[in-house]
Design an enzyme around this catalytic site. Structure first.
Site, PDB file in Angstrom:
ATOM      1  N   ASP A 189     -21.919 -22.710   6.843  1.00 45.15           N
ATOM      2  CA  ASP A 189     -22.809 -21.559   6.678  1.00 45.15           C
ATOM      3  C   ASP A 189     -23.397 -21.460   5.279  1.00 45.15           C
ATOM      4  OD1 ASP A 189     -20.317 -20.982   5.646  1.00 45.15           O
ATOM      5  OD2 ASP A 189     -20.177 -18.968   6.480  1.00 45.15           O
ATOM      6  N   HIS A 236     -15.332 -31.031   1.319  1.00 48.68           N
ATOM      7  CA  HIS A 236     -15.336 -29.579   1.099  1.00 48.68           C
ATOM      8  C   HIS A 236     -16.786 -29.107   1.125  1.00 48.68           C
ATOM      9  CE1 HIS A 236     -13.347 -25.901  -0.857  1.00 48.68           C
ATOM     10  NE2 HIS A 236     -14.603 -25.561  -0.603  1.00 48.68           N
ATOM     11  N   HIS A 275      -8.268 -22.918  -0.190  1.00 49.12           N
ATOM     12  CA  HIS A 275      -9.013 -22.492  -1.371  1.00 49.12           C
ATOM     13  C   HIS A 275      -8.033 -21.809  -2.320  1.00 49.12           C
ATOM     14  CE1 HIS A 275     -12.576 -23.020   1.153  1.00 49.12           C
ATOM     15  NE2 HIS A 275     -13.345 -22.770   0.100  1.00 49.12           N
ATOM     16  N   ASP A 284     -19.394 -28.026  -1.778  1.00 48.79           N
ATOM     17  CA  ASP A 284     -19.069 -26.637  -1.439  1.00 48.79           C
ATOM     18  C   ASP A 284     -20.161 -26.055  -0.540  1.00 48.79           C
ATOM     19  OD1 ASP A 284     -17.465 -24.422  -1.331  1.00 48.79           O
ATOM     20  OD2 ASP A 284     -17.969 -23.672  -3.322  1.00 48.79           O
ATOM     21  N   GLU A 323      -9.583 -20.738  -7.587  1.00 49.84           N
ATOM     22  CA  GLU A 323     -11.031 -20.637  -7.793  1.00 49.84           C
ATOM     23  C   GLU A 323     -11.359 -19.317  -8.477  1.00 49.84           C
ATOM     24  OE1 GLU A 323     -15.215 -20.789  -5.235  1.00 49.84           O
ATOM     25  OE2 GLU A 323     -13.333 -20.340  -4.212  1.00 49.84           O
TER      26      GLU A 323
END
Length: 404
Positions: free
Chosen positions: A22, A18, A237, A334, A240
């Site tokens: 960018d 994960h 996702h 992440d 979260e």
């Protein structure tokens, strides 16, 4: 006294399943590309950008996300995408990561003259080039480096996100926001399935990312049905920025094989649906299905602390509860740049703040490999995982690591 040291953590083979392309640029590369492309940044030194954008801590989620406006702007041509992907693979290899799944939203990078295929080819080229260089130089029994790419649909976007999204919004003036989001998601699902089938580009899964609150997974059910029926892996996702219902939707509506974050899996106060009367029972059932189906949770400690004020310290993260419930968990970064972290750092954070035995760490590391969306066939994956386990056990012996 610690049973581990940083040398051991760097030596063991690791995964990151994960990590956002960018959100994981080198600062030096961002500055160089911005200068070459005449893109304005708040500062043109690494420290200046850390002070103004990529902070060591963030006040809220909007602050955390602000940096992506700059990173995506420099990712606007094949050469830049290839370079960023190559450097990400290199940075991971240097800290002992041997399997990497890079995720990104291709529609953020589509431009005139650079369509979906060109975006995917460029990222694949960078990852493949570094993999081939590293693996060709390997000697002995050290495991090879491998990678996969995960395409992300967006829960929310508007015409300011990218030229592609601007064209889509302007082309459908009589469609609702939800309908336009559905169009983009299904188009991406179709593109991913087709490109995977007609090329050797290592697309391994489909993901759903972006603003969770107010943008439910149900808008993407047709997209996930399409990739599900075409044998493409699925991660989402979920849990979260929204509660347990988001995780439930990901599993039941989107056929999720893995869950990105799952932060609120144990948080009864985050259940919003008033129809859910037996909240402890609802959480227990959700945890049971995750355990029974071995749905792996992609845990990102640093990121969660930076974006979730209800988790004031690492020790209060639900990782401990996940481990107590013997759920399948793997530690991930992440966003290496935005969260100023590495895989090794995430593992150290976990070990420093939770009572994790050598056996539990080994399980978490191996889950990352076993529950990866490995590109090659299952026979190759089994051989690769066995090689990883053998090498991990060799490192345990070299560093005299034993369960108490």
């Amino acid at each position: 006294m610690k049973w581990y040291n940083n040398e051991f953590l760097r030596a063991i083979p690791k995964t990151d399943v994960h990590v956002h392309l960018d959100g994981s640029l080198r600062l030096s590369t961002l500055i160089e590309l911005a200068q070459d492309k005449h893109i304005e940044l708040p500062a043109y030194t690494e420290q200046g950008l850390i002070d103004t954008v990529f902070k060591t801590s963030y006040g809220n989620l909007n602050e955390y996300l602000a940096g992506f406006a700059y990173t995506t702007r420099v990712m606007d041509d094949p050469e830049s995408l290839e370079r960023i992907a190559y450097e990400l693979a290199e940075d991971n290899i240097l800290e002992g990561v041997r399997y990497l799944e890079v995720r990104f939203a291709p529609q953020l990078h589509i431009r005139p003259g650079m369509g979906f295929r060109e975006v995917m080819e460029a990222v694949d080229r960078g990852l493949r080039r570094k993999r081939d260089e590293f693996n060709a130089a390997l000697t002995g029994d050290e495991p090879e480096f491998e990678y996969g790419m995960i395409v992300c649909a967006m829960r929310f976007f508007n015409e300011h996100f990218s030229p592609y999204f601007a064209d889509l919004v302007h082309a459908h003036p009589y469609s609702s926001e939800r309908e336009i989001i559905q169009y983009a998601s299904l188009e991406l699902a179709r593109a991913a399935v087709q490109l995977r089938g007609e090329s050797d580009i290592q697309i391994v899964a489909f993901d759903l990312a972006g603003s969770e609150y107010g943008y439910p997974a149900s808008a993407h059910q047709a997209s996930y049905d399409h990739v599900h029926k075409n044998f493409l892996n699925k991660t989402v996702h979920a849990g979260e920025a929204y509660g347990p219902e988001s995780i439930f939707q990901a599993i039941t509506d989107l056929h999720a094989d893995r869950i990105g974050h799952g932060l609120h899996l144990f948080h009864e106060h985050m259940i919003h649906d008033e129809k859910i009367r037996d909240r402890p029972g609802y959480l227990h059932g959700l945890q049971q299905i995750i355990a029974d189906k071995r749905i792996t949770l992609e845990v990102c400690l640093s990121s969660n602390l930076q974006t979730s004020p209800e988790i004031p310290s690492v020790g209060q993260h639900p990782l401990g509860q996940m481990l107590d419930k013997k759920l399948s968990v793997t530690l991930c970064t992440d966003n290496r740049l935005v969260s100023h972290t590495t895989v090794t750092n995430e593992i150290a954070l976990a070990l420093d703040n939770f009572s994790i035995t050598p056996g539990q760490l080994k399980d978490m590391i191996i889950y990352g490999f076993k529950r990866s969306f490995y590109y090659r066939d299952y026979g190759n994956k089994r051989s690769y995982v066995r090689k990883i386990i053998n090498y991990y056990e060799k490192m345990e012996k070299e560093f005299a690591i034993q369960d108490p």
